[in-house]
Scaffold this motif. Structure first.
Motif, PDB file in Angstrom:
ATOM      1  N   CYS A  41       0.843  -1.202   0.000  1.00  0.00           N
ATOM      2  CA  CYS A  41       0.000   0.000   0.000  1.00  0.00           C
ATOM      3  C   CYS A  41       0.881   1.256   0.000  1.00  0.00           C
ATOM      4  O   CYS A  41       2.003   1.238   0.514  1.00  0.00           O
ATOM      5  N   SER A  43       0.576   3.738   1.808  1.00  0.00           N
ATOM      6  CA  SER A  43       0.775   4.246   3.176  1.00  0.00           C
ATOM      7  C   SER A  43       2.125   3.792   3.762  1.00  0.00           C
ATOM      8  O   SER A  43       2.740   4.533   4.529  1.00  0.00           O
ATOM      9  N   HIS A  62       0.961  -3.573   6.208  1.00  0.00           N
ATOM     10  CA  HIS A  62      -0.295  -3.672   6.967  1.00  0.00           C
ATOM     11  C   HIS A  62      -1.384  -4.349   6.141  1.00  0.00           C
ATOM     12  O   HIS A  62      -2.526  -4.357   6.518  1.00  0.00           O
ATOM     13  N   GLU A  63      -1.007  -4.882   4.970  1.00  0.00           N
ATOM     14  CA  GLU A  63      -1.927  -5.718   4.199  1.00  0.00           C
ATOM     15  C   GLU A  63      -1.309  -7.112   4.188  1.00  0.00           C
ATOM     16  O   GLU A  63      -0.182  -7.275   3.696  1.00  0.00           O
ATOM     17  N   CYS A 168      -6.630  -3.715   3.506  1.00  0.00           N
ATOM     18  CA  CYS A 168      -6.660  -2.248   3.492  1.00  0.00           C
ATOM     19  C   CYS A 168      -7.179  -1.705   2.171  1.00  0.00           C
ATOM     20  O   CYS A 168      -8.242  -1.096   2.123  1.00  0.00           O
TER      21      CYS A 168
HETATM   22 ZN   LIG Z   1      -3.073   0.763   3.381  1.00  0.00          ZN
END
Ligand SMILES: [Zn+2]
Ligand SMILES: NC(=O)c1ccc[n+]([C@@H]2O[C@H](COP(=O)([O-])OP(=O)(O)OC[C@H]3O[C@@H](n4cnc5c(N)ncnc54)[C@H](O)[C@@H]3O)[C@@H](O)[C@H]2O)c1
Ligand SMILES: [Zn+2]
Length: 368
Positions: A41, A43, A62-63, A168
């Motif tokens: 991602c 982010s 975070h994915e 996400c």
């Molecule tokens: Zn994300």
């Protein structure tokens, strides 16, 4: 204790580095997951660039999707052998926000930018130093210990690489259109930025019944793919899209602008506010330094609204399985989101490709 290979960032602007970490055993309400795939991602790139106030050193990612390998004594949500995706914001189920249908704002999400567990400790270590996982996850690691509130069980037949994106990017984009925006049949929606998140805003807007799903993205490949995800019209720049919206709505302008560009800028906010008409709504999901610097009159006369959204206002415990069921029925495209797969060692190349406009999503496939 388990040893795990992970992509970590030591300090802002340092490249991702692959190192071995020691991973503690899960405590009572925690689980150990063997990750098979991790989505890349934008982010994480904001974190690596130091834009997001993250504690360093940090384990990226975070994915993620994988298999539960061990559970603490008090865990009830998942069991050993379950396939899971992680939710980038945990859902405790009982805080004010979870219990009123806003799991995207769960109070237990408070440690996202430190990676600390609720008891103030860390599970990743190396050379006597503590490493926090991004969002208390760290999916750029072969293994991680997660709080059970961050785990969502999924059916065993869903491939890990597509499942990872439902941590996400997919719910964030879909929910930006469907929940935060609240797109309704027949409406006109403009989506700024058709990457990993924006492609799903396009899918959500179309599935919610929008008549016109207008995409603005400077990259031709993204515009071509946006058509695959349901865009009705695509433009390389915001002015052209504005002209089109004026014409196609007979001057009434759009009902929604959804901002999912890689880096939020003042310009895109100004374009988005200008493209929506009376009672129009602007939803900002993109992260970045962009500021809302507008005369109040821009909002008042037309009763325009501007709002932020996190996780597309989704309820992960409900939406993750639901989105996967839409994938299974062919109503949601997930395979098409994955442009390239990378081994963990190529994480920096993966982010270069994202910034060069080559990927809708890059996915790290972990080796075991
Ligand atoms: Zn994300
Ligand atoms: N609020 C949340 O909950 C949340 C969750 C996930 C991601 N995000 C943020 O959402 C944003 C998008 O993430 P992503 O993973 O899809 O990124 P991405 O890099 O995959 O996609 C961004 C897209 O924006 C396009 N773009 C760049 N400048 C543009 C401009 N001026 N006008 C139109 N398009 C432009 C790029 O070509 C690219 O296709 C990032 O800022 C990310 O940090 C927010
Ligand atoms: Zn909660």
């Amino acid at each position: 204790m388990v040893t795990t290979r992970a992509a970590i960032c030591r300090e802002p602007r340092r490249p991702w580095e692959i190192i071995d970490l020691e991973l503690d055993e899960p405590k009572a309400d925690e689980v150990r997951v063997r990750f098979h795939a991790a989505g890349m991602c934008h982010s994480d790139d904001h974190i690596q660039k130091g834009d997001s106030g993250m504690r360093f050193p940090v384990v990226g990612g975070h994915e993620g999707a994988g298999v539960v390998e061990a559970v603490g004594a008090d865990v009830t949500r998942v069991a050993v052998g379950d396939h899971v995706v992680c939710s980038f914001i945990p859902a405790c189920g009982k805080c004010r926000y979870c219990s009123t249908g806003h799991q995207n704002m769960c109070d237990e999400g408070k440690n996202a930018s430190t990676g600390e567990f609720p008891d103030g400790t860390f599970r990743f270590h190396a050379g006597g130093e503590d490493f926090g996982g991004l969002c208390v996850l760290g999916t750029f690691s072969q293994y991680a210990v997660l709080h059970e509130f961050s785990c969502i069980k999924i059916p065993d037949d869903i491939p890990f690489d597509v499942a990872a994106l439902v941590s996400c990017g997919v719910p964030t984009g879909w929910g930006t259109a469907v929940y935060a925006g609240g797109v309704r049949p027949g409406e006109t929606v403009v989506v700024y930025g058709a990457g990993g998140v924006g492609s799903n805003a396009v899918q959500g807007a179309r599935y919610a019944g929008a008549k016109n799903v207008v995409v603005v993205d400077p990259v031709e490949f993204k515009r071509d793919m946006a058509k695959v995800f349901g865009a009705t019209h695509t433009f390389a720049d915001a002015e052209e899209a504005h002209e089109f919206v004026v014409q196609t709505t007979w001057g009434q302008l759009a009902d929604h602008a959804l901002i999912t560009v890689g880096v939020l800028s003042d310009e895109v906010i100004t374009s988005a506010v200008g493209v929506v008409g009376k009672s129009g709504k602007v939803t900002i999901t993109a992260v970045g330094p962009g500021q809302l610097d507008l005369p109040g009159g821009m909002l008042i006369g037309y009763q325009r609204r501007v709002q932020g959204a996190v996780f597309g206002a989704c309820n992960p415990l409900y939406d993750v399985p639901r989105l996967l069921s839409l994938y299974r029925s062919g109503d949601l495209k997930l395979d098409e989101l994955i442009t390239r797969r990378y081994p963990l060692e190529e994480v920096n190349q993966g982010y270069r490709d994202m910034l060069d406009g080559k990927n809708i999503r890059g996915v790290i496939v972990h080796e075991h």
